[in-house]
Design a protein around this motif. Structure first.
Motif, short mmCIF file in Angstrom:
data_model
loop_
_atom_site.label_atom_id
_atom_site.label_comp_id
_atom_site.label_asym_id
_atom_site.label_seq_id
_atom_site.Cartn_x
_atom_site.Cartn_y
_atom_site.Cartn_z
N UNK A 123 -1.02 6.12 0.25
CA UNK A 123 -0.38 5.11 -0.61
C UNK A 123 0.24 5.76 -1.85
N UNK A 124 -0.47 6.76 -2.39
CA UNK A 124 0.07 7.48 -3.55
C UNK A 124 1.27 8.32 -3.15
N UNK A 125 1.13 9.03 -2.04
CA UNK A 125 2.22 9.89 -1.57
C UNK A 125 3.47 9.08 -1.23
N UNK A 126 3.27 7.88 -0.73
CA UNK A 126 4.39 7.03 -0.33
C UNK A 126 5.30 6.71 -1.51
N UNK A 127 4.74 6.69 -2.72
CA UNK A 127 5.52 6.35 -3.90
C UNK A 127 6.66 7.33 -4.14
N UNK A 128 6.45 8.61 -3.79
CA UNK A 128 7.46 9.64 -4.10
C UNK A 128 8.02 10.32 -2.86
N UNK A 129 7.42 10.07 -1.73
CA UNK A 129 7.80 10.79 -0.51
C UNK A 129 9.17 10.36 0.00
#
Length: 218
Positions: A123-129
């Motif tokens: 979920x965190x990675x999805x913000x910038x990926x």
């Protein structure tokens, strides 16, 4: 003559009463059968199939009460089919529905806990990926996996999603320091002091410089 007519009338009334009793009994039997088979196919079969699938996974352990209720309803179902007679189907229906709620709660709680760390990282990675749609699809399949009842399609989707999740996290060298930094970015608490050489190098390597913004505190 009148006496014979009265006699014939009484016989006819007895036949009508007898036929009505038989018809009522038949209707009651139909209702009992409908209740049993509706409960069996709609609730109990998915429970048994789901339980057989869930036993493959070590992260879940169903309570003794759940196993006891499952065995009790298996015995009742088997006995009903063998004797070809439905007895007290309402009690069976209530028992199966309670079992469904209990096993659903235990599966969801334990599976959500098991997947909580990797889902948080994704979920965190999805913000910038640059792979937002891929990650979102993985999260959907993981959420579906924790939803009861579990079937073969859900399991296949989850297994593939779980492998893809680890592949993405491994390929992007996503570690705790990066996760903590992105979490601060998400909460708008990140500052230049949180940027170290390793994080800056990671951002550049993954070509994410245009995806991350730091705000100015008022």
């Amino acid at each position: 003559m009148l006496q014979k007519k009265l006699y014939d009338c009484r016989i006819l009334m007895e036949e009508v009463t007898h036929n009505k009793l038989k018809d009522n009994e038949h209707q009651n039997a139909v209702r009992r059968n409908n209740t049993f088979f509706d409960t069996y196919h709609k609730y109990f079969v998915p429970i048994v199939k789901g339980y057989a699938i869930c036993r493959q996974y070590e992260h879940v352990s169903f309570s003794d009460k759940t196993i006891e209720e499952l065995n009790k309803n298996i015995d009742y179902s088997k006995r009903t089919f063998e004797q070809k007679t439905v007895i007290n189907p309402i009690k069976y229906q209530e028992s199966v529905k309670k079992l469904s709620e209990r096993i659903q709660s235990e599966w969801k709680n334990q599976t959500d806990e098991y997947l909580s760390d990797i889902k948080e990282e994704l979920s965190i990675l999805k913000l910038v990926s640059n792979e937002k749609q891929v990650i979102q699809k993985i999260l959907v399949y993981m959420n579906n996996f924790s939803t009861w009842p579990v079937d073969e399609t859900t399991v296949q989707q989850y297994e593939k999603a779980y492998e893809e999740a680890h592949e993405i996290l491994s390929r992007m060298d996503f570690d705790k320091d990066i996760a903590d930094f992105l979490k601060k970015v998400k909460d708008k608490n990140a500052s230049l002091l949180d940027l170290n050489d390793a994080i800056i190098s990671w951002i550049r390597k993954e070509n994410l410089s245009g995806n991350i913004m730091l705000s100015i505190k008022n």
